[in-house]
Design a protein around this motif. Structure first.
Motif, short mmCIF file in Angstrom:
data_model
loop_
_atom_site.label_atom_id
_atom_site.label_comp_id
_atom_site.label_asym_id
_atom_site.label_seq_id
_atom_site.Cartn_x
_atom_site.Cartn_y
_atom_site.Cartn_z
N MET A 27 0.98 -1.06 -0.12
CA MET A 27 -0.07 0.12 -0.06
C MET A 27 0.88 1.18 0.14
SD MET A 27 -3.17 1.31 2.71
CE MET A 27 -3.98 -0.27 2.23
N ILE A 28 0.62 2.11 -0.71
CA ILE A 28 1.41 3.40 -1.16
C ILE A 28 0.66 4.48 0.20
CG2 ILE A 28 1.97 5.28 -2.53
CD1 ILE A 28 1.80 3.25 -4.79
N PRO A 29 1.64 5.21 0.88
CA PRO A 29 1.02 6.07 1.61
C PRO A 29 0.43 7.40 1.00
CG PRO A 29 3.38 6.11 1.98
CD PRO A 29 3.07 4.94 1.25
N VAL A 30 -0.50 8.12 1.43
CA VAL A 30 -0.85 9.19 0.79
C VAL A 30 -0.65 10.25 1.69
CG1 VAL A 30 -3.05 10.43 -0.17
CG2 VAL A 30 -2.71 7.94 -0.49
#
Length: 53
Positions: free
Chosen positions: A1-4
């Motif tokens: 999951m890519i942090p936003v």
């Protein structure tokens, strides 16, 4: 999951009517707040509640 990471702050208008797991009315974008930095704003559910205008 890519942090936003938040980059913008928006002022919105919402109705507190919540029924059957859904909002009864849409959330409305009022304006972008160029005068605020995302780090200055409490995360949703945290901090104090803003005063009513």
């Amino acid at each position: 999951m890519i942090p936003v990471a938040p980059e913008l702050v928006a002022e919105i208008a919402v109705d507190s009517a919540f029924e059957h797991g859904k909002w009864r009315h849409p959330i409305r974008l009022l304006r972008l707040r160029d005068d605020l930095d995302p780090a200055d704003v409490a995360l949703f559910g945290e901090g104090v509640r803003p005063a009513a205008n």
